[in-house]
Design an enzyme around this catalytic site. Structure first.
Site, mmCIF file in Angstrom:
data_model
loop_
_atom_site.group_PDB
_atom_site.id
_atom_site.type_symbol
_atom_site.label_atom_id
_atom_site.label_comp_id
_atom_site.label_asym_id
_atom_site.label_seq_id
_atom_site.Cartn_x
_atom_site.Cartn_y
_atom_site.Cartn_z
ATOM 1 N N SER A 286 -5.866 -8.189 7.575
ATOM 2 C CA SER A 286 -4.794 -7.196 7.698
ATOM 3 C C SER A 286 -4.349 -7.120 9.151
ATOM 4 O O SER A 286 -5.128 -7.411 10.069
ATOM 5 C CB SER A 286 -5.279 -5.825 7.219
ATOM 6 O OG SER A 286 -6.308 -5.338 8.063
ATOM 7 N N ASP B 283 0.816 -1.215 0.000
ATOM 8 C CA ASP B 283 0.000 0.000 0.000
ATOM 9 C C ASP B 283 0.851 1.268 0.000
ATOM 10 O O ASP B 283 0.654 2.162 -0.827
ATOM 11 C CB ASP B 283 -0.936 0.014 1.207
ATOM 12 C CG ASP B 283 -2.031 -1.037 1.110
ATOM 13 O OD1 ASP B 283 -1.886 -1.966 0.293
ATOM 14 O OD2 ASP B 283 -3.025 -0.936 1.856
ATOM 15 N N ASP C 193 -7.776 5.300 11.837
ATOM 16 C CA ASP C 193 -6.404 5.811 11.798
ATOM 17 C C ASP C 193 -6.275 7.118 11.030
ATOM 18 O O ASP C 193 -5.445 7.966 11.371
ATOM 19 C CB ASP C 193 -5.464 4.757 11.216
ATOM 20 C CG ASP C 193 -5.049 3.723 12.246
ATOM 21 O OD1 ASP C 193 -5.214 3.988 13.445
ATOM 22 O OD2 ASP C 193 -4.548 2.654 11.849
ATOM 23 N N ARG D 130 -0.436 6.037 17.142
ATOM 24 C CA ARG D 130 -0.620 7.023 16.080
ATOM 25 C C ARG D 130 -0.143 8.429 16.436
ATOM 26 O O ARG D 130 0.449 9.115 15.594
ATOM 27 C CB ARG D 130 -2.082 7.051 15.623
ATOM 28 C CG ARG D 130 -2.589 5.736 15.046
ATOM 29 C CD ARG D 130 -1.559 5.021 14.227
ATOM 30 N NE ARG D 130 -2.081 3.864 13.508
ATOM 31 C CZ ARG D 130 -1.344 2.815 13.170
ATOM 32 N NH1 ARG D 130 -0.065 2.782 13.516
ATOM 33 N NH2 ARG D 130 -1.862 1.820 12.494
#
Length: 406
Positions: free
Chosen positions: A182, A17, A128, A99
């Site tokens: 994922s 990605d 996210d 994050r």
């Protein structure tokens, strides 16, 4: 028409990605891309990320791979653990808490290299994107944010692979088939979601688990350990002093062996939908139980109960991406104030997925055997005082009862 961007800092893992995103940014914005890869203890070799960035034309001086494990645990995980934070009563916030640190470092790099934008690989459906961008805007209010998943038309894995092949981006063999799920990993946890996990009635397949051993294979004998705390933070396991990241890694090792920390959760995302995920937080689960145990001895009832009232709000702020908000900082100040005397040792047994507290001691303990004993307390507590205490608390109930003819 795309805004003019001269240089952008991309949160880059080196996977399919973000590799596609790197090339897409170069083509779409005709800009220079700076890559940033954070080592948060995800357990992956990060050298390939550097190689991939170089292969795609990123200057060596614009490839940042930073070891942030100690900062991550000491400045983000430990403060959150002081709050005993659990989102929706269960989730230890392993992805959420990483994050803000990534966003902070991206902004620092952007300033260092003179970039006018930052970019991430989060999709438009998840939490996210919110967490990254709230962090960016809090720390750099005028920064430009590029979110390719909200802009491009590459809306399938097939489309990503086609783009990669047309642009000579290497695609690993295991990425050519449909991904079964994922994952996101750091030193605190591993999360898995999507595909085989999307039906909440279906049991999580064994192959999804990566951080915890199966309960059947876990040792048949409990393992006893101790954790030492000071000012609300753990500083030693089994009497051995450790840095924050080293300590959490040690607890992860212990938790993995005993199958501790698995959580199958259907949660409410900030963007509005429900999602099903499987979380493995072996060391964090042990840490959370130990911290609560030492607080049982050292926190006054009022402080402890107030902390429990504040915790859901604190956890929601972390989950939703408001780490740098004034309200989170205000709550943190109150929580940290409560931790001054949270010091001592917790003893526990780890067994077949369970964390069992077996003892706790503290130089600041509020527990008094003399007061609580069922034996002769030698005048430490006059049981006759309870009568007046009860009558005063019952006064309003008696008045209500008389009025209502009970």
């Amino acid at each position: 028409m795309a805004d003019k961007i001269n240089r952008v800092v991309l949160a880059f893992s080196g996977g399919l990605d973000t590799s596609v995103i790197l090339k897409w940014l170069q083509q779409t914005y005709a800009c220079e891309v700076v890559t940033f890869t954070a080592d948060l203890g995800q357990g992956e070799e990060l050298g390939p990320a550097r190689h991939k960035a170089e292969l795609m034309g990123v200057k060596p001086e614009h490839i940042f791979i930073d070891d942030l494990k100690e900062e991550f645990v000491g400045e983000y995980v430990f403060p959150m653990m002081r709050a005993n934070a659990l989102y929706e009563g269960l989730y230890l916030l392993g992805t959420s808490i990483a994050r803000p640190l990534i966003a902070k470092r991206q902004v620092e790099i952007a300033r260092q290299v003179g970039a006018d934008a930052v970019s991430h690989g989060a999709t438009g459906k998840g939490n996210d994107q919110v967490r990254f961008e709230l962090g960016y805007y809090a720390l750099a209010p005028d920064i430009k944010v590029l979110a390719p998943w909200r802009e491009w038309d590459l809306n399938s894995r097939t489309a990503l692979i086609d783009f990669a092949e047309k642009n000579q981006i290497p695609v690993p063999k295991d990425k050519r088939g449909e991904s079964p799920f994922s994952t996101d990993a750091n030193l605190l946890h591993t999360s898995s979601e999507g595909k085989v996990l999307e039906d909440p009635w279906e049991e999580v397949p064994d192959y999804v688990y990566s951080r915890t051993d199966d309960l059947v294979a876990a040792p048949d004998k409990p393992e006893e350990i101790t954790i030492d705390f000071k000012a609300g933070d753990a500083l030693a396991v089994n009497g051995e002093a450790m840095s924050p990241a080293t300590l959490l890694a040690k607890l992860n090792e212990l938790g993995k062996r005993h199958g501790i920390g698995r959580l199958d959760l259907v949660e409410n995302r900030f963007v509005g939908m429900k999602s099903r995920g499987m979380y493995e937080t072996p060391g964090g689960t042990i840490y959370h139980a130990a911290h609560r145990a030492i607080e049982q001895l050292t926190l006054d009832r009022g402080a402890a109960h107030l902390k429990d009232e504040l915790m859901p709000r604190y956890a929601e702020l972390v989950y939703n991406g408001f780490w740098f908000s004034p309200e989170r900082e205000m709550l943190q100040a109150a929580i940290d104030h409560s931790q001054a005397k949270v010091e001592g040792t917790v003893r526990m047994k780890l067994y077949k997925g369970g964390v069992h507290i077996t003892g706790r001691k503290s130089p600041h303990s509020l527990y008094s055997e003399k007061v609580v004993t069922f034996e002769d307390d030698a005048g430490a507590y006059d049981q006759r005082d309870a009568e007046g205490f009860i009558k005063l608390n019952a006064l309003r109930l008696r008045l209500l009862g008389r009025r209502d003819g009970r």
